[in-house]
Design an enzyme around this catalytic site. Sequence first.
Site, PDB file in Angstrom:
ATOM      1  N   GLY A  29     -13.546 -21.142  -7.227  1.00 21.35           N
ATOM      2  CA  GLY A  29     -12.194 -21.688  -7.244  1.00 21.35           C
ATOM      3  C   GLY A  29     -11.763 -22.193  -5.888  1.00 21.35           C
ATOM      4  O   GLY A  29     -12.597 -22.557  -5.049  1.00 21.35           O
TER       5      GLY A  29
ATOM      6  N   LYS B 243      -3.024 -14.585  -6.187  1.00 20.50           N
ATOM      7  CA  LYS B 243      -3.773 -14.197  -7.385  1.00 20.50           C
ATOM      8  C   LYS B 243      -2.738 -13.870  -8.463  1.00 20.50           C
ATOM      9  O   LYS B 243      -1.548 -13.731  -8.137  1.00 20.50           O
ATOM     10  CB  LYS B 243      -4.679 -12.996  -7.095  1.00 20.50           C
TER      11      LYS B 243
ATOM     12  N   CYS C  12      -5.455  -9.298   2.606  1.00 21.70           N
ATOM     13  CA  CYS C  12      -6.571  -8.389   2.887  1.00 21.70           C
ATOM     14  C   CYS C  12      -7.827  -9.149   3.303  1.00 21.70           C
ATOM     15  O   CYS C  12      -8.266  -9.035   4.443  1.00 21.70           O
ATOM     16  CB  CYS C  12      -6.835  -7.512   1.681  1.00 21.70           C
TER      17      CYS C  12
ATOM     18  N   THR D  61      -1.038  -3.848   9.592  1.00 26.17           N
ATOM     19  CA  THR D  61      -1.961  -4.130  10.709  1.00 26.17           C
ATOM     20  C   THR D  61      -2.260  -5.632  10.670  1.00 26.17           C
ATOM     21  O   THR D  61      -3.383  -6.046  10.369  1.00 26.17           O
ATOM     22  CB  THR D  61      -3.267  -3.316  10.588  1.00 26.17           C
TER      23      THR D  61
ATOM     24  N   GLU E  39      -7.770   2.621   1.300  1.00 29.63           N
ATOM     25  CA  GLU E  39      -7.435   2.384  -0.113  1.00 29.63           C
ATOM     26  C   GLU E  39      -8.251   1.210  -0.633  1.00 29.63           C
ATOM     27  O   GLU E  39      -8.604   0.306   0.119  1.00 29.63           O
ATOM     28  CB  GLU E  39      -5.931   2.155  -0.268  1.00 29.63           C
TER      29      GLU E  39
ATOM     30  N   LYS F  31      15.274  -3.357   3.657  1.00 33.65           N
ATOM     31  CA  LYS F  31      14.312  -2.958   2.621  1.00 33.65           C
ATOM     32  C   LYS F  31      14.602  -1.520   2.178  1.00 33.65           C
ATOM     33  O   LYS F  31      14.559  -1.199   0.992  1.00 33.65           O
ATOM     34  CB  LYS F  31      12.907  -3.055   3.226  1.00 33.65           C
TER      35      LYS F  31
ATOM     36  N   VAL G 101       0.839  -1.205   0.000  1.00 30.90           N
ATOM     37  CA  VAL G 101       0.000   0.000   0.000  1.00 30.90           C
ATOM     38  C   VAL G 101       0.872   1.252   0.000  1.00 30.90           C
ATOM     39  O   VAL G 101       0.681   2.169  -0.814  1.00 30.90           O
ATOM     40  CB  VAL G 101      -0.926   0.002   1.251  1.00 30.90           C
TER      41      VAL G 101
HETATM   42  C1  UGA Z   1      -8.698  -6.595  -2.139  1.00 32.44           C
HETATM   43  C2  UGA Z   1      -9.800  -5.647  -2.633  1.00 32.44           C
HETATM   44  O1  UGA Z   1     -10.303  -6.117  -3.884  1.00 32.44           O
HETATM   45  C3  UGA Z   1      -9.270  -4.216  -2.791  1.00 32.44           C
HETATM   46  O2  UGA Z   1     -10.329  -3.357  -3.155  1.00 32.44           O
HETATM   47  C4  UGA Z   1      -8.675  -3.775  -1.454  1.00 32.44           C
HETATM   48  O3  UGA Z   1      -8.092  -2.481  -1.570  1.00 32.44           O
HETATM   49  C5  UGA Z   1      -7.594  -4.745  -1.035  1.00 32.44           C
HETATM   50  O4  UGA Z   1      -8.155  -6.069  -0.926  1.00 32.44           O
HETATM   51  C6  UGA Z   1      -7.056  -4.310   0.306  1.00 32.44           C
HETATM   52  O5  UGA Z   1      -7.803  -4.305   1.288  1.00 32.44           O
HETATM   53  O6  UGA Z   1      -5.905  -3.864   0.380  1.00 32.44           O
HETATM   54  P1  UGA Z   1      -6.636  -7.891  -3.287  1.00 32.44           P
HETATM   55  O7  UGA Z   1      -6.549  -8.630  -1.992  1.00 32.44           O
HETATM   56  O8  UGA Z   1      -5.406  -7.304  -3.865  1.00 32.44           O
HETATM   57  O9  UGA Z   1      -7.691  -6.661  -3.140  1.00 32.44           O
HETATM   58  O10 UGA Z   1      -7.197  -8.888  -4.379  1.00 32.44           O
HETATM   59  P2  UGA Z   1      -8.629  -9.260  -5.004  1.00 32.44           P
HETATM   60  O11 UGA Z   1      -8.557  -9.052  -6.455  1.00 32.44           O
HETATM   61  O12 UGA Z   1      -9.731  -8.618  -4.286  1.00 32.44           O
HETATM   62  O13 UGA Z   1      -8.670 -10.844  -4.748  1.00 32.44           O
HETATM   63  C7  UGA Z   1      -8.679 -11.372  -3.431  1.00 32.44           C
HETATM   64  C8  UGA Z   1      -8.778 -12.894  -3.481  1.00 32.44           C
HETATM   65  O14 UGA Z   1     -10.064 -13.304  -3.931  1.00 32.44           O
HETATM   66  C9  UGA Z   1      -7.773 -13.570  -4.402  1.00 32.44           C
HETATM   67  O15 UGA Z   1      -7.247 -14.723  -3.766  1.00 32.44           O
HETATM   68  C10 UGA Z   1      -8.598 -13.965  -5.615  1.00 32.44           C
HETATM   69  O16 UGA Z   1      -8.085 -15.082  -6.288  1.00 32.44           O
HETATM   70  C11 UGA Z   1      -9.940 -14.284  -4.959  1.00 32.44           C
HETATM   71  N1  UGA Z   1     -11.090 -14.159  -5.863  1.00 32.44           N
HETATM   72  C12 UGA Z   1     -11.417 -12.952  -6.395  1.00 32.44           C
HETATM   73  C13 UGA Z   1     -11.859 -15.279  -6.154  1.00 32.44           C
HETATM   74  O17 UGA Z   1     -11.596 -16.393  -5.662  1.00 32.44           O
HETATM   75  N2  UGA Z   1     -12.953 -15.137  -6.963  1.00 32.44           N
HETATM   76  C14 UGA Z   1     -13.294 -13.948  -7.502  1.00 32.44           C
HETATM   77  O18 UGA Z   1     -14.318 -13.891  -8.244  1.00 32.44           O
HETATM   78  C15 UGA Z   1     -12.507 -12.819  -7.217  1.00 32.44           C
END
Ligand code: UGA
Length: 465
Positions: free
Chosen positions: A269, A336, A276, A85, A150, A35, A11
Amino acid sequence: MRISVIGAGYVGLTTAGCLAELGHDVFCAEADVQKLARLCAGELPFFEPNLDDLVQRNRAAGRLQFGSTEDAIDRGRAIFICVGTPPMENGEADLSAIESVARTIARRAQGYRLIVEKSTVPVQTGRQLRRHLALHSSSTLTYDVVSNPEFLREGTAVEDFFHPDRILVGVEDSRAAEAMHEIYRPVLERTVACPVHHSKDCMKQAKFVVTDTNSAELIKHASNSFLAMKISFINMVADLCEAAGADIGKVAEAVGLDPRIGSSFLQPGIGFGGFCFPKDLQAFVRIAEKFGCDFSLLKEVERINKNRVEKFVEKIKNELWVLRGKRICVWGLAFKPKTDDIRFAPALSVLRQLLAEGAQVQAYDPQAMAKAQLEIPDVTYCKDMYEAAVGAEAIVLLTEWDEFQGADWDLLSRLVQRPLLLDGRNTLSAEQVSACGFQYVGIGGISAMPKTHPQVADLAAEVHV
Ligand code: UGA
């Protein structure tokens, strides 16, 4: 504006680079000395598409510097707190890094500071920050505390910064809201070009949402929890499809066509991971408990998610029977695609279970192998997806990198010992794969027998009877 960002994690570093791109004078602090040394040497501590270029460009232009927390506090008129956090044993967020930054601000800062809480925190953290600053700061410090959660996703964080749906600020007075509007003005008024698309035209009109701090903090947890809930919901529907003989691909597509539901986050999946969703979900349940609200709906979301890995490993065992001594090819390790982040990655949970069953795993991930190797050394990490497939009795796809879409299935059919693909993300075409002689096993009732190798089709059909 002179802005300091405390914390150069996913972030913090993205925020620092993007704020510099908006034209601000940004100083980013990192407490981890190794780092920090890497950052000062021009190296990024993690992979995030488009971030490297952005950071190098803004450093070269003199708009982005790295250094200590103390220097950051002395320099910035606005201080963005982006420290970790992490979850504690009981699921609550550990706020000690935030408290420590607040203490340093209270001890050092003089004059006015706009203190921006960007880390994901429980509701009422802003209130605690204000109280802490009031108790410990000198009379020469004046400040506003703002919550500015964010909504960036790893893998598309730079794009997301320049194309936000909303910029959310939780404030207690209008002076702070105006200062935050000023910081984000180039995005809100679309006067800056998106560095990914190199254009201003592609930027959509973002909403500038102003609330009180408690509400802003709560919006962040509610948003992530809702998205997690959508994923667990569709995963349960996938189980039902599988049991009842329906096709989850078609079901999810048609359900998502209703604009009240929407098509995103309906991809079934092996479950959600990352730093997060899993932690925010737990923290939100704990927050609700603290305020006397029973949010067991979210406990169920978490329980369903945890079961995904178990269920998928069962699926693998169903096809391969005994795993001991069998060579299994794993594609994808990150939580992901487009990231090297393996924190709470369901792929690693699957991997660990395969190893515990005695399988010999050959793994490939375009970015996450170095990090995975440190955590799980007993795996053969391979240079590409083909090397990982040599002699394998199954290819198991766990993270849906684009690269796997372009796989040469004819070549793979000659490399593997048995042409079997288990798709943990329902991302490849069952038709295409089976046309090349592979048996395809997906999630939620999607499967296909091999088309060009009748002897394998017969065998697979027999095993299924
Ligand atoms: C998530 C939120 O989408 C962001 O908006 C937020 O800012 C962020 O957390 C955060 O709090 O910092 P992120 O964790 O980067 O973002 O990734 P996502 O794209 O949301 O995916 C999260 C998980 O859900 C991944 O493991 C992904 O594979 C899974 N997922 C996502 C699924 O299994 N199915 C879906 O349809 C979408």
